[in-house]
Design a protein around this motif. Structure first.
Motif, PDB file in Angstrom:
ATOM      1  N   LEU A 119      38.179 -21.245  -9.708  1.00 57.87           N
ATOM      2  CA  LEU A 119      39.307 -20.900  -9.063  1.00 57.87           C
ATOM      3  C   LEU A 119      39.628 -21.024  -7.756  1.00 57.87           C
ATOM      4  O   LEU A 119      40.873 -21.397  -7.251  1.00 57.87           O
ATOM      5  CB  LEU A 119      39.661 -19.122  -9.485  1.00 57.87           C
ATOM      6  N   LEU A 120      38.546 -20.834  -7.013  1.00 62.97           N
ATOM      7  CA  LEU A 120      38.492 -21.255  -5.284  1.00 62.97           C
ATOM      8  C   LEU A 120      39.034 -22.427  -5.386  1.00 62.97           C
ATOM      9  O   LEU A 120      39.453 -23.052  -4.525  1.00 62.97           O
ATOM     10  CB  LEU A 120      37.303 -20.793  -4.803  1.00 62.97           C
ATOM     11  N   LEU A 121      38.363 -23.391  -6.097  1.00 57.76           N
ATOM     12  CA  LEU A 121      38.681 -24.798  -6.045  1.00 57.76           C
ATOM     13  C   LEU A 121      40.252 -25.211  -6.250  1.00 57.76           C
ATOM     14  O   LEU A 121      40.560 -26.017  -5.541  1.00 57.76           O
ATOM     15  CB  LEU A 121      37.757 -25.659  -6.979  1.00 57.76           C
ATOM     16  N   GLY A 122      40.757 -24.540  -7.176  1.00 58.99           N
ATOM     17  CA  GLY A 122      42.079 -24.682  -7.500  1.00 58.99           C
ATOM     18  C   GLY A 122      43.063 -24.151  -6.528  1.00 58.99           C
ATOM     19  O   GLY A 122      43.845 -25.080  -5.810  1.00 58.99           O
ATOM     20  N   LEU A 123      42.555 -23.289  -5.663  1.00 61.95           N
ATOM     21  CA  LEU A 123      43.479 -22.644  -4.557  1.00 61.95           C
ATOM     22  C   LEU A 123      43.174 -23.642  -3.470  1.00 61.95           C
ATOM     23  O   LEU A 123      44.457 -23.869  -2.701  1.00 61.95           O
ATOM     24  CB  LEU A 123      42.841 -21.429  -4.126  1.00 61.95           C
ATOM     25  N   PHE A 124      42.071 -24.313  -3.348  1.00 60.76           N
ATOM     26  CA  PHE A 124      41.747 -25.332  -2.164  1.00 60.76           C
ATOM     27  C   PHE A 124      42.651 -26.355  -2.417  1.00 60.76           C
ATOM     28  O   PHE A 124      43.421 -26.843  -1.329  1.00 60.76           O
ATOM     29  CB  PHE A 124      40.319 -25.465  -2.124  1.00 60.76           C
ATOM     30  N   ILE A 154      48.509 -35.711  -7.997  1.00 62.89           N
ATOM     31  CA  ILE A 154      47.352 -35.406  -8.689  1.00 62.89           C
ATOM     32  C   ILE A 154      46.722 -34.082  -8.652  1.00 62.89           C
ATOM     33  O   ILE A 154      46.294 -33.394  -9.619  1.00 62.89           O
ATOM     34  CB  ILE A 154      46.392 -36.688  -8.433  1.00 62.89           C
ATOM     35  N   LEU A 155      46.487 -33.777  -7.487  1.00 62.77           N
ATOM     36  CA  LEU A 155      46.027 -32.391  -7.190  1.00 62.77           C
ATOM     37  C   LEU A 155      46.748 -31.184  -7.398  1.00 62.77           C
ATOM     38  O   LEU A 155      46.243 -30.329  -7.783  1.00 62.77           O
ATOM     39  CB  LEU A 155      45.803 -32.457  -5.443  1.00 62.77           C
ATOM     40  N   THR A 156      48.181 -31.449  -7.654  1.00 61.56           N
ATOM     41  CA  THR A 156      48.782 -30.472  -8.195  1.00 61.56           C
ATOM     42  C   THR A 156      48.789 -30.118  -9.700  1.00 61.56           C
ATOM     43  O   THR A 156      48.425 -28.961 -10.169  1.00 61.56           O
ATOM     44  CB  THR A 156      50.666 -30.693  -7.999  1.00 61.56           C
ATOM     45  N   ARG A 157      48.336 -31.332 -10.411  1.00 64.83           N
ATOM     46  CA  ARG A 157      48.071 -30.933 -11.706  1.00 64.83           C
ATOM     47  C   ARG A 157      46.875 -30.445 -11.908  1.00 64.83           C
ATOM     48  O   ARG A 157      46.614 -29.775 -13.041  1.00 64.83           O
ATOM     49  CB  ARG A 157      48.239 -32.261 -12.402  1.00 64.83           C
ATOM     50  N   LEU A 208      38.134 -15.483  -2.148  1.00 65.10           N
ATOM     51  CA  LEU A 208      36.454 -15.845  -1.523  1.00 65.10           C
ATOM     52  C   LEU A 208      35.846 -14.366  -1.362  1.00 65.10           C
ATOM     53  O   LEU A 208      34.687 -14.120  -1.773  1.00 65.10           O
ATOM     54  CB  LEU A 208      36.492 -16.744  -0.467  1.00 65.10           C
ATOM     55  N   VAL A 209      36.649 -13.568  -0.485  1.00 61.11           N
ATOM     56  CA  VAL A 209      35.958 -12.322   0.171  1.00 61.11           C
ATOM     57  C   VAL A 209      35.876 -10.986  -0.906  1.00 61.11           C
ATOM     58  O   VAL A 209      35.011 -10.268  -0.846  1.00 61.11           O
ATOM     59  CB  VAL A 209      36.788 -12.023   1.517  1.00 61.11           C
ATOM     60  N   MET A 210      37.212 -10.992  -1.597  1.00 54.89           N
ATOM     61  CA  MET A 210      37.206  -9.825  -2.187  1.00 54.89           C
ATOM     62  C   MET A 210      36.889 -10.128  -3.798  1.00 54.89           C
ATOM     63  O   MET A 210      37.021  -8.553  -4.309  1.00 54.89           O
ATOM     64  CB  MET A 210      38.709  -9.173  -2.235  1.00 54.89           C
ATOM     65  N   LEU A 211      37.088 -10.833  -4.531  1.00 52.07           N
ATOM     66  CA  LEU A 211      37.018 -10.887  -5.989  1.00 52.07           C
ATOM     67  C   LEU A 211      35.682 -11.018  -6.533  1.00 52.07           C
ATOM     68  O   LEU A 211      34.847 -11.953  -6.023  1.00 52.07           O
ATOM     69  CB  LEU A 211      37.655 -12.322  -6.596  1.00 52.07           C
ATOM     70  N   GLU A 212      35.160 -10.058  -7.101  1.00 52.35           N
ATOM     71  CA  GLU A 212      33.597 -10.017  -7.710  1.00 52.35           C
ATOM     72  C   GLU A 212      33.909 -10.944  -8.839  1.00 52.35           C
ATOM     73  O   GLU A 212      34.811 -10.815  -9.983  1.00 52.35           O
ATOM     74  CB  GLU A 212      33.361  -8.398  -8.251  1.00 52.35           C
ATOM     75  N   PRO A 213      32.843 -11.845  -8.928  1.00 53.21           N
ATOM     76  CA  PRO A 213      32.877 -12.799 -10.281  1.00 53.21           C
ATOM     77  C   PRO A 213      32.641 -12.203 -11.650  1.00 53.21           C
ATOM     78  O   PRO A 213      31.999 -11.174 -11.561  1.00 53.21           O
ATOM     79  CB  PRO A 213      31.936 -13.914  -9.796  1.00 53.21           C
ATOM     80  N   LEU A 214      33.193 -12.976 -12.724  1.00 54.82           N
ATOM     81  CA  LEU A 214      32.798 -12.563 -14.005  1.00 54.82           C
ATOM     82  C   LEU A 214      31.428 -12.972 -14.146  1.00 54.82           C
ATOM     83  O   LEU A 214      31.058 -14.133 -13.752  1.00 54.82           O
ATOM     84  CB  LEU A 214      33.719 -13.174 -14.898  1.00 54.82           C
TER      85      LEU A 214
END
Length: 414
Positions: A79-84, A107-110, A189-195
């Protein structure tokens, strides 16, 4: 009902409500202007369709490894990669001097679309009880839609201040999008606890052999996956009209940025008012019934968009929704709410440990949207504009609905 739901929300859900809401709002600023921006930079309809096609082909190629990486590194990291990537898209658009400079951004949008919302939905499904799942999905869309309600008019104001529908008028939207995407990335990055990472691939084998074995086993074990893939493929066909609807509204129907903004605002407002009642209804009477109630609204809005003798009917089309108006999936207006019971039932059809793999294989269907965009560009340049707009409606009605109705509901409510 709403206050009780919010109190019961998992902390991860609350983090996503804010961070993904910010990212969605910022992306919505430029959504109605991307095609206009590309044409202002010199792209013609065929080149516009080609841009979408290239993006779809590359994202399809990325999809299968993405399922492997989701499985290996976890939903949060991808998810972080997608936001980047989303932030990088805004930067490229903002700095573009020619239409061909938009190719990497397309390309990056898709790819970012392949990651951000599906992975967000996987987290929401994973942290919400089955009896409130459609309601929770609807609630997230309402929270994200409230700031998005003001995005079209905010964007129209910015465009007007900087010179109207032109390169220089639209460009500032992308720098606003860049800042918002960076803030959203930091929050996740800072606040989301991973599944918890539930591995289904064997990481002692090579990437290629692991992918082949993993997806082969997935197709064999999940009986209804092929049905879902056909349904999703039909939804991707909305890509044939999505790049050209802003051109239809502005160049054929004579709208300006204010009417374009009004259509987007009315579309979002309709969803804000009805999302939560619809989600609650889907939890009570079933996903299929609610889908069938709402989908015809999308067809009616599409026909209004094509026929529209005046601007009032265009505004009404924004309320009803039209396939491709706010993106390829037909997510606009009242009819677009039908996507909530659809996507909720989709994720519920697969066990939690396989959802990353399912997202990987479904993302391969992006090439269909790519071919559709290319076909749409050729048809548009040949003057068959109405056909470009009506084809997604026909395939949706004749193929998607029957396939969706054949899939059992409530396969796995876990």
């Amino acid at each position: 009902m709403i206050s009780d739901l919010f109190k019961r929300l998992d902390r991860r859900f609350k983090v996503l409500l804010f961070s993904i809401g910010l990212q969605t709002w910022s992306s919505g600023l430029s959504a109605q202007y991307n095609q206009l921006y590309a044409t202002a930079l010199g792209a013609n309809p065929v080149e516009l369709g080609s841009l979408e096609s290239v993006g779809g082909v590359v994202s399809s190629a990325f999809s299968a490894p993405a399922g492997y990486f989701i499985d290996r590194f976890g939903v949060k990291q991808m998810l972080l990669l997608g936001l980047f990537f989303s932030a990088l898209v805004a930067l490229i658009y903002g700095c573009a001097l020619n239409w061909w400079m938009l190719i990497p951004a397309i390309i990056l949008t898709r790819i970012s679309m392949l990651l951000i919302m599906p992975l967000t939905d996987i987290i929401i499904i994973g942290v919400t009880s089955s009896g409130r799942r459609a309601l929770a999905m609807s609630f997230s869309r309402v929270i994200w839609a409230i700031p998005a309600l003001f995005a079209p008019y905010f964007a129209a104001t910015v465009v007007s201040i900087f010179g109207g529908i032109s390169v220089e008028g639209i460009r500032p939207l992308y720098f606003i999008q860049l800042a918002a995407s960076l803030v959203a990335s930091i929050l996740v990055l800072v606040m989301l606890e991973p599944l918890p990472i539930q591995k289904t691939f064997s990481h002692h084998t090579s990437l290629t052999s692991g992918l082949i074995r993993g997806y082969r086993d997935l197709l064999r074990s999940e009986r209804w996956l092929k049905h879902w893939l056909v349904a999703l493929a039909v939804m991707r066909l909305g890509g044939i009209s999505a790049p050209f609807i802003p051109l239809w509204i502005v160049q054929v129907k004579g709208a300006d940025q204010q009417l374009l903004g009004l259509m987007g605002t009315l579309s979002v407002l309709a969803q804000i008012l009805l999302q939560i009642p619809v989600g609650s209804l889907a939890d009570r009477i079933g996903r299929k019934k609610v889908f069938l109630i709402l989908r015809p609204m999308l067809y009616a809005g599409t026909l209004m968009l094509i026929w529209a003798p005046n601007h009032a009917v265009l505004a009404l089309a924004g309320i009803f929704g039209a396939i491709g108006l706010m993106g390829p999936g037909g997510l606009s207006g009242i009819g677009g709410i039908s996507f909530i019971p659809f996507i909720t039932m989709y994720w519920e059809s697969f066990p939690a440990e396989k959802r990353g793999m399912v997202q990987g294989i479904s993302g391969l269907l992006d090439f269909i949207g790519s071919l559709a965009s290319l076909l749409g560009g050729f048809l548009w340049s040949m003057g068959y504009m109405e056909i470009v707009l009506i084809l997604p409606l026909l395939t949706d009605l004749l193929i998607l609905v029957p396939i969706f109705m054949s899939i059992p509901e409530g396969l796995r409510r876990t």
